[in-house]
Scaffold this motif. Structure first.
Motif, PDB file in Angstrom:
ATOM      1  N   ASP A  16       0.879  -1.174   0.000  1.00 24.71           N
ATOM      2  CA  ASP A  16       0.000   0.000   0.000  1.00 24.71           C
ATOM      3  C   ASP A  16       0.912   1.217   0.000  1.00 24.71           C
ATOM      4  N   LEU A  17       1.059   1.859  -1.145  1.00 25.33           N
ATOM      5  CA  LEU A  17       2.005   2.966  -1.268  1.00 25.33           C
ATOM      6  C   LEU A  17       1.380   4.315  -0.926  1.00 25.33           C
ATOM      7  N   ASN A  18       0.081   4.320  -0.607  1.00 29.94           N
ATOM      8  CA  ASN A  18      -0.617   5.569  -0.291  1.00 29.94           C
ATOM      9  C   ASN A  18      -0.367   6.643  -1.355  1.00 29.94           C
ATOM     10  N   ASP A  19      -0.285   6.170  -2.577  1.00 31.47           N
ATOM     11  CA  ASP A  19      -0.158   7.048  -3.736  1.00 31.47           C
ATOM     12  C   ASP A  19      -0.870   6.365  -4.888  1.00 31.47           C
ATOM     13  N   VAL A  20      -1.362   7.158  -5.817  1.00 33.19           N
ATOM     14  CA  VAL A  20      -2.075   6.584  -6.955  1.00 33.19           C
ATOM     15  C   VAL A  20      -1.123   6.338  -8.116  1.00 33.19           C
ATOM     16  N   ALA A  21      -1.534   5.460  -9.005  1.00 31.12           N
ATOM     17  CA  ALA A  21      -0.667   5.049 -10.105  1.00 31.12           C
ATOM     18  C   ALA A  21      -0.319   6.201 -11.031  1.00 31.12           C
ATOM     19  N   TRP A  22      -1.208   7.195 -11.145  1.00 31.96           N
ATOM     20  CA  TRP A  22      -1.016   8.284 -12.115  1.00 31.96           C
ATOM     21  C   TRP A  22      -0.354   9.524 -11.523  1.00 31.96           C
ATOM     22  N   SER A  23       0.201   9.425 -10.337  1.00 27.72           N
ATOM     23  CA  SER A  23       0.844  10.595  -9.722  1.00 27.72           C
ATOM     24  C   SER A  23       2.238  10.826 -10.314  1.00 27.72           C
ATOM     25  N   LYS A  24       2.737  12.036 -10.133  1.00 25.08           N
ATOM     26  CA  LYS A  24       4.089  12.363 -10.592  1.00 25.08           C
ATOM     27  C   LYS A  24       5.130  11.526  -9.854  1.00 25.08           C
ATOM     28  N   THR A  25       4.879  11.275  -8.566  1.00 28.78           N
ATOM     29  CA  THR A  25       5.838  10.505  -7.771  1.00 28.78           C
ATOM     30  C   THR A  25       5.940   9.061  -8.256  1.00 28.78           C
ATOM     31  N   THR A  26       4.777   8.447  -8.533  1.00 31.99           N
ATOM     32  CA  THR A  26       4.804   7.073  -9.034  1.00 31.99           C
ATOM     33  C   THR A  26       5.503   7.011 -10.384  1.00 31.99           C
ATOM     34  N   ARG A  27       5.263   7.999 -11.236  1.00 33.98           N
ATOM     35  CA  ARG A  27       5.928   8.027 -12.538  1.00 33.98           C
ATOM     36  C   ARG A  27       7.446   8.180 -12.364  1.00 33.98           C
ATOM     37  N   LEU A  28       7.855   9.032 -11.424  1.00 33.90           N
ATOM     38  CA  LEU A  28       9.285   9.189 -11.143  1.00 33.90           C
ATOM     39  C   LEU A  28       9.877   7.894 -10.596  1.00 33.90           C
ATOM     40  N   PHE A  29       9.097   7.208  -9.751  1.00 36.00           N
ATOM     41  CA  PHE A  29       9.541   5.915  -9.220  1.00 36.00           C
ATOM     42  C   PHE A  29       9.782   4.925 -10.363  1.00 36.00           C
ATOM     43  N   LEU A  30       8.829   4.854 -11.302  1.00 36.50           N
ATOM     44  CA  LEU A  30       8.962   3.923 -12.424  1.00 36.50           C
ATOM     45  C   LEU A  30      10.151   4.280 -13.309  1.00 36.50           C
ATOM     46  N   LYS A  31      10.381   5.560 -13.527  1.00 38.82           N
ATOM     47  CA  LYS A  31      11.507   5.977 -14.364  1.00 38.82           C
ATOM     48  C   LYS A  31      12.837   5.729 -13.650  1.00 38.82           C
ATOM     49  N   THR A  32      12.845   5.949 -12.341  1.00 38.23           N
ATOM     50  CA  THR A  32      14.061   5.741 -11.551  1.00 38.23           C
ATOM     51  C   THR A  32      14.425   4.263 -11.473  1.00 38.23           C
ATOM     52  N   SER A  33      13.444   3.437 -11.145  1.00 39.68           N
ATOM     53  CA  SER A  33      13.674   2.001 -10.927  1.00 39.68           C
ATOM     54  C   SER A  33      13.723   1.209 -12.221  1.00 39.68           C
ATOM     55  N   GLN A  34      13.155   1.785 -13.315  1.00 40.58           N
ATOM     56  CA  GLN A  34      13.014   1.084 -14.593  1.00 40.58           C
ATOM     57  C   GLN A  34      12.160  -0.177 -14.438  1.00 40.58           C
ATOM     58  N   MET A  35      11.169  -0.079 -13.543  1.00 35.59           N
ATOM     59  CA  MET A  35      10.232  -1.177 -13.360  1.00 35.59           C
ATOM     60  C   MET A  35       8.996  -0.958 -14.229  1.00 35.59           C
ATOM     61  N   LEU A  36       8.171  -1.994 -14.323  1.00 28.96           N
ATOM     62  CA  LEU A  36       6.951  -1.950 -15.119  1.00 28.96           C
ATOM     63  C   LEU A  36       5.732  -2.019 -14.207  1.00 28.96           C
ATOM     64  N   ASP A  37       4.621  -1.442 -14.687  1.00 27.20           N
ATOM     65  CA  ASP A  37       3.355  -1.481 -13.968  1.00 27.20           C
ATOM     66  C   ASP A  37       2.377  -2.325 -14.787  1.00 27.20           C
ATOM     67  N   PRO A  38       1.986  -3.504 -14.296  1.00 24.58           N
ATOM     68  CA  PRO A  38       1.108  -4.380 -15.085  1.00 24.58           C
ATOM     69  C   PRO A  38      -0.291  -3.814 -15.309  1.00 24.58           C
ATOM     70  N   ARG A  39      -0.672  -2.750 -14.569  1.00 25.23           N
ATOM     71  CA  ARG A  39      -2.009  -2.153 -14.773  1.00 25.23           C
ATOM     72  C   ARG A  39      -2.072  -1.288 -16.026  1.00 25.23           C
ATOM     73  N   ILE A  40      -0.923  -0.819 -16.500  1.00 25.70           N
ATOM     74  CA  ILE A  40      -0.928   0.077 -17.656  1.00 25.70           C
ATOM     75  C   ILE A  40      -1.568  -0.625 -18.851  1.00 25.70           C
ATOM     76  N   GLY A  41      -2.597   0.011 -19.391  1.00 30.88           N
ATOM     77  CA  GLY A  41      -3.336  -0.546 -20.515  1.00 30.88           C
ATOM     78  C   GLY A  41      -4.396  -1.552 -20.123  1.00 30.88           C
ATOM     79  N   ARG A  42      -4.553  -1.819 -18.803  1.00 28.77           N
ATOM     80  CA  ARG A  42      -5.504  -2.846 -18.367  1.00 28.77           C
ATOM     81  C   ARG A  42      -6.594  -2.319 -17.441  1.00 28.77           C
ATOM     82  N   GLY A  43      -6.406  -1.157 -16.843  1.00 27.92           N
ATOM     83  CA  GLY A  43      -7.434  -0.633 -15.957  1.00 27.92           C
ATOM     84  C   GLY A  43      -6.856  -0.092 -14.671  1.00 27.92           C
ATOM     85  N   PHE A  44      -7.732   0.450 -13.847  1.00 27.80           N
ATOM     86  CA  PHE A  44      -7.297   1.116 -12.614  1.00 27.80           C
ATOM     87  C   PHE A  44      -6.987   0.135 -11.486  1.00 27.80           C
ATOM     88  N   TYR A  45      -7.737  -0.959 -11.392  1.00 35.26           N
ATOM     89  CA  TYR A  45      -7.580  -1.919 -10.284  1.00 35.26           C
ATOM     90  C   TYR A  45      -7.648  -1.190  -8.943  1.00 35.26           C
TER      91      TYR A  45
END
Length: 366
Positions: free
Chosen positions: A247-276
């Motif tokens: 529980d990251l207490n942040d939403v998938a579409w926030s600037k912080t989550t996007r920075l996390f994904l760019k920093t870590s070079q990880m993938l989000d399986p929800r992208i293109g599939r829904g909000f969950y």
């Protein structure tokens, strides 16, 4: 009609401003709170635009200005949530075939510490039979009432706390070098472990649950953002196949989550599939994605689903991934941070650490 028009102006201005506020680089809770309900704000703005067109039209200049601003706000909000709609291309590929030796499955559940419906949670876990179970907001009561899981899961790591940030991790797969760490705040734990897959491969697991940017928990998002980005830096620096969940207490579409994904070079399986959406389980019209799973390029998706209600204010989330390092080139993470973004990440982490140190000094004086 005049009162109705004034009310419509006030509501329109409020939701236009609520769209613009998160663009401003402020960490205050009253700004960050508007990042969460983007879909709800889009729906309200569409309704307001319809009311303007039905009752007042475009004849007056003020009407035209307000409707235009509503239109721009809708487009911006949709731009932010677009990756998590079915219109967007998926980021994580579906595995062609699930190999039980190289797959890993997990249930992540924020139990809500005061919730007492533990039997429902255990029944959900019994049915799904995940390899890993992460329970959040667990205190000693929850540790006692879920100890039956130890019969199914021979490996575990436990840090029950009465401050709503306790964590318990159960695993059928061998845990190696499993540790509880306090990354930013000395009252907010995280769990770090290597998991040995049935194939013999070893992957890194990070379990997180930072504070939300909502009073009385926190007046700003600084320390939450710092913890998420610090975890992202750890993934980046270790360069190991990894999964981040919790529980990251942040939403998938926030600037912080996007920075996390760019920093870590990880993938989000929800992208293109829904909000969950997993929160708030009690209020259907006010739901967004707080419980997350991110993974390295070496993984492909088998299953991702939100599980039934278990009495908590969160729905549990279940996922199954296949470890396929030989196919990692088939998936692309977001572009790496620019120099400016990397500087933002470093400054945010530093600011979060300094804020925690300052608060500790003030507590010692008191």
């Amino acid at each position: 009609m005049r009162i109705f028009r004034v009310a419509l102006v006030v509501m329109s201005v409020f939701f236009i401003v609520s769209t613009l506020l998160p663009i401003i680089p402020l960490n205050s809770w009253w700004v960050q709170i508007f990042v969460f309900p983007r879909l709800q704000i889009v729906c309200i703005l569409l309704f307001l635009a319809l009311l303007w067109l039905i009752f007042f039209g475009l004849r007056q200049k003020l009407n035209l200005i307000i409707i235009s601003l509503i239109g721009v706000s809708i487009l911006y909000q949709f731009y932010r949530i677009y990756p998590y709609t079915y219109f967007s291309p998926t980021q994580t590929k579906i595995a062609d075939a699930s190999d039980s030796l190289s797959s890993i499955s997990a249930v992540s559940a924020n139990v809500f510490m005061k919730n007492r419906e533990y039997r429902e949670l255990i029944e959900v876990i019994r049915k799904k039979k995940p390899d890993l179970v992460l329970l959040l907001e667990t205190d000693e009561w929850w540790a006692k009432h879920t100890d039956t899981l130890l019969n199914w899961y021979p490996y575990s790591l436990s840090e029950p706390l009465d401050n709503t940030y306790g964590m318990m991790l159960y695993s059928k797969l061998k845990l190696e070098d499993a540790k509880v760490k306090y990354l930013i705040e000395d009252s907010i734990p995280s769990m770090h472990a290597y998991v040995r897959l049935r194939s013999g491969d070893r992957i890194k697991l990070y379990c997180l649950h930072p504070k939300p940017p909502v009073p009385p928990e926190s007046e700003s998002s600084v320390k939450r953002d710092a913890e998420l980005l610090l975890a992202g830096k750890m993934v980046q620096q270790n360069k190991e196949p990894a999964i981040v969940m919790g529980d990251l207490n942040d939403v998938a579409w926030s600037k912080t989550t996007r920075l996390f994904l760019k920093t870590s070079q990880m993938l989000d399986p929800r992208i293109g599939r829904g909000f969950y959406n997993t929160f708030n389980a009690h209020i259907p019209l006010m739901r967004w994605s707080l419980d997350h799973v991110f993974h390295s390029e070496s993984f492909q998706l088998n299953t991702l689903e939100v599980l039934p209600h278990v009495g908590s204010d969160h729905f549990p989330i279940y996922f199954s991934l296949s470890y396929l390092p030989q196919e990692k080139e088939e998936q692309e993470p977001l572009e790496s941070n620019t120099a400016k973004e990397e500087d933002t990440v470093d400054k945010t982490i530093k600011k979060g650490i300094q804020k925690e140190q300052k608060e500790e000094r003030e507590e010692q004086k008191d």
